[in-house]
Design a protein around this motif. Structure first.
Motif, PDB file in Angstrom:
ATOM      1  N   ASP A   1     -44.520 -21.820   3.269  1.00  0.00           N
ATOM      2  CA  ASP A   1     -44.737 -22.600   2.056  1.00  0.00           C
ATOM      3  C   ASP A   1     -45.108 -24.037   2.397  1.00  0.00           C
ATOM      4  O   ASP A   1     -45.989 -24.618   1.780  1.00  0.00           O
ATOM      5  CB  ASP A   1     -43.487 -22.592   1.170  1.00  0.00           C
ATOM      6  CG  ASP A   1     -43.226 -21.232   0.527  1.00  0.00           C
ATOM      7  OD1 ASP A   1     -44.154 -20.399   0.497  1.00  0.00           O
ATOM      8  OD2 ASP A   1     -42.092 -21.016   0.082  1.00  0.00           O
ATOM      9  N   ARG A   2     -44.448 -24.620   3.394  1.00  0.00           N
ATOM     10  CA  ARG A   2     -44.755 -25.990   3.789  1.00  0.00           C
ATOM     11  C   ARG A   2     -46.170 -26.091   4.341  1.00  0.00           C
ATOM     12  O   ARG A   2     -46.886 -27.039   4.041  1.00  0.00           O
ATOM     13  CB  ARG A   2     -43.738 -26.499   4.819  1.00  0.00           C
ATOM     14  CG  ARG A   2     -42.388 -26.770   4.187  1.00  0.00           C
ATOM     15  CD  ARG A   2     -41.379 -27.479   5.041  1.00  0.00           C
ATOM     16  NE  ARG A   2     -41.754 -27.958   6.323  1.00  0.00           N
ATOM     17  CZ  ARG A   2     -41.012 -27.833   7.426  1.00  0.00           C
ATOM     18  NH1 ARG A   2     -39.859 -27.197   7.366  1.00  0.00           N
ATOM     19  NH2 ARG A   2     -41.399 -28.333   8.562  1.00  0.00           N
ATOM     20  N   ARG A   3     -46.596 -25.122   5.160  1.00  0.00           N
ATOM     21  CA  ARG A   3     -47.963 -25.129   5.685  1.00  0.00           C
ATOM     22  C   ARG A   3     -48.958 -25.019   4.542  1.00  0.00           C
ATOM     23  O   ARG A   3     -49.986 -25.693   4.539  1.00  0.00           O
ATOM     24  CB  ARG A   3     -48.169 -24.001   6.689  1.00  0.00           C
ATOM     25  CG  ARG A   3     -47.678 -24.335   8.071  1.00  0.00           C
ATOM     26  CD  ARG A   3     -48.285 -23.437   9.124  1.00  0.00           C
ATOM     27  NE  ARG A   3     -48.159 -22.032   8.858  1.00  0.00           N
ATOM     28  CZ  ARG A   3     -47.134 -21.270   9.220  1.00  0.00           C
ATOM     29  NH1 ARG A   3     -46.129 -21.790   9.871  1.00  0.00           N
ATOM     30  NH2 ARG A   3     -47.112 -19.990   8.939  1.00  0.00           N
ATOM     31  N   ASP A   4     -48.655 -24.165   3.564  1.00  0.00           N
ATOM     32  CA  ASP A   4     -49.534 -24.029   2.403  1.00  0.00           C
ATOM     33  C   ASP A   4     -49.606 -25.341   1.628  1.00  0.00           C
ATOM     34  O   ASP A   4     -50.683 -25.740   1.165  1.00  0.00           O
ATOM     35  CB  ASP A   4     -49.060 -22.903   1.483  1.00  0.00           C
ATOM     36  CG  ASP A   4     -49.234 -21.518   2.100  1.00  0.00           C
ATOM     37  OD1 ASP A   4     -49.971 -21.383   3.108  1.00  0.00           O
ATOM     38  OD2 ASP A   4     -48.616 -20.572   1.577  1.00  0.00           O
ATOM     39  N   ASP A   5     -48.461 -26.011   1.473  1.00  0.00           N
ATOM     40  CA  ASP A   5     -48.430 -27.304   0.773  1.00  0.00           C
ATOM     41  C   ASP A   5     -49.245 -28.352   1.512  1.00  0.00           C
ATOM     42  O   ASP A   5     -49.972 -29.138   0.903  1.00  0.00           O
ATOM     43  CB  ASP A   5     -46.984 -27.798   0.607  1.00  0.00           C
ATOM     44  CG  ASP A   5     -46.175 -26.960  -0.367  1.00  0.00           C
ATOM     45  OD1 ASP A   5     -46.773 -26.149  -1.112  1.00  0.00           O
ATOM     46  OD2 ASP A   5     -44.932 -27.110  -0.369  1.00  0.00           O
ATOM     47  N   ILE A   6     -49.116 -28.369   2.841  1.00  0.00           N
ATOM     48  CA  ILE A   6     -49.879 -29.334   3.652  1.00  0.00           C
ATOM     49  C   ILE A   6     -51.372 -29.057   3.517  1.00  0.00           C
ATOM     50  O   ILE A   6     -52.167 -29.973   3.302  1.00  0.00           O
ATOM     51  CB  ILE A   6     -49.429 -29.293   5.121  1.00  0.00           C
ATOM     52  CG1 ILE A   6     -48.001 -29.847   5.249  1.00  0.00           C
ATOM     53  CG2 ILE A   6     -50.395 -30.063   6.007  1.00  0.00           C
ATOM     54  CD1 ILE A   6     -47.346 -29.573   6.585  1.00  0.00           C
TER      55      ILE A   6
ATOM     56  N   ARG B   1     -56.690 -30.460   1.328  1.00  0.00           N
ATOM     57  CA  ARG B   1     -57.866 -30.084   0.526  1.00  0.00           C
ATOM     58  C   ARG B   1     -58.020 -31.012  -0.684  1.00  0.00           C
ATOM     59  O   ARG B   1     -59.135 -31.384  -1.045  1.00  0.00           O
ATOM     60  CB  ARG B   1     -57.761 -28.630   0.091  1.00  0.00           C
ATOM     61  CG  ARG B   1     -58.088 -27.660   1.199  1.00  0.00           C
ATOM     62  CD  ARG B   1     -58.185 -26.225   0.678  1.00  0.00           C
ATOM     63  NE  ARG B   1     -58.819 -25.378   1.636  1.00  0.00           N
ATOM     64  CZ  ARG B   1     -58.187 -24.660   2.551  1.00  0.00           C
ATOM     65  NH1 ARG B   1     -56.877 -24.716   2.632  1.00  0.00           N
ATOM     66  NH2 ARG B   1     -58.849 -23.895   3.383  1.00  0.00           N
TER      67      ARG B   1
ATOM     68  N   ALA C   1     -52.904 -27.579   1.065  1.00  0.00           N
ATOM     69  CA  ALA C   1     -53.321 -27.936  -0.295  1.00  0.00           C
ATOM     70  C   ALA C   1     -53.483 -29.454  -0.435  1.00  0.00           C
ATOM     71  O   ALA C   1     -54.432 -29.921  -1.071  1.00  0.00           O
ATOM     72  CB  ALA C   1     -52.310 -27.412  -1.313  1.00  0.00           C
ATOM     73  N   ALA C   2     -52.572 -30.216   0.171  1.00  0.00           N
ATOM     74  CA  ALA C   2     -52.677 -31.681   0.107  1.00  0.00           C
ATOM     75  C   ALA C   2     -53.922 -32.163   0.853  1.00  0.00           C
ATOM     76  O   ALA C   2     -54.614 -33.074   0.386  1.00  0.00           O
ATOM     77  CB  ALA C   2     -51.419 -32.325   0.687  1.00  0.00           C
TER      78      ALA C   2
ATOM     79  N   GLU D   1     -40.101 -20.333   4.414  1.00  0.00           N
ATOM     80  CA  GLU D   1     -40.141 -21.723   3.955  1.00  0.00           C
ATOM     81  C   GLU D   1     -41.187 -22.502   4.718  1.00  0.00           C
ATOM     82  O   GLU D   1     -41.889 -23.326   4.159  1.00  0.00           O
ATOM     83  CB  GLU D   1     -38.774 -22.381   4.117  1.00  0.00           C
ATOM     84  CG  GLU D   1     -37.790 -21.997   3.051  1.00  0.00           C
ATOM     85  CD  GLU D   1     -36.518 -22.796   3.181  1.00  0.00           C
ATOM     86  OE1 GLU D   1     -36.589 -23.998   3.512  1.00  0.00           O
ATOM     87  OE2 GLU D   1     -35.455 -22.221   2.936  1.00  0.00           O
TER      88      GLU D   1
END
Length: 100
Positions: free
Chosen positions: A15-20, A25, A22-23, A12
């Motif tokens: 996923d949060r690191r990936d979301d951060i 970028r 992406a935001a 999880e």
């Protein structure tokens, strides 16, 4: 644990690191569009108050000064081509190098 409080083994957290990332970028892409559009108001909304721009000459320009230059047309961007864009783990800003 990282400085974000996310365990490196936690799916999880990944996923949060990936979301951060992406935001960050997406925000950077918005900055690039606003630069080419010469839209200092949009840039101002996307950038933190303590933002600085480091020019290829090494000059570190404060946000308000840079936005004034964009608004006046002193700084004009016709295109932005990225050489490298990265988001370090736990970072709150992307790091980029662009070509003229």
């Amino acid at each position: 644990m990282t400085d974000t409080g996310i365990s490196r083994r936690d799916p999880e957290g990944m996923d949060r690191r990936d979301d951060i990332a992406a935001a960050l970028r997406a925000n950077y892409e918005g900055q690039r569009r606003a630069m080419v559009a010469a839209d200092p108001d949009a840039l101002g909304d996307l950038l933190q108050d303590d933002f600085t721009l480091t020019h290829m000459t090494g000059y570190v320009q404060p946000k308000t000064e840079w936005l004034t230059d964009v608004r006046s047309g002193w700084m004009t961007y016709h295109d932005v081509r990225d050489v490298e864009v990265s988001v370090a783990p736990g970072a709150s800003t992307p790091s980029s190098r662009s070509a003229r």
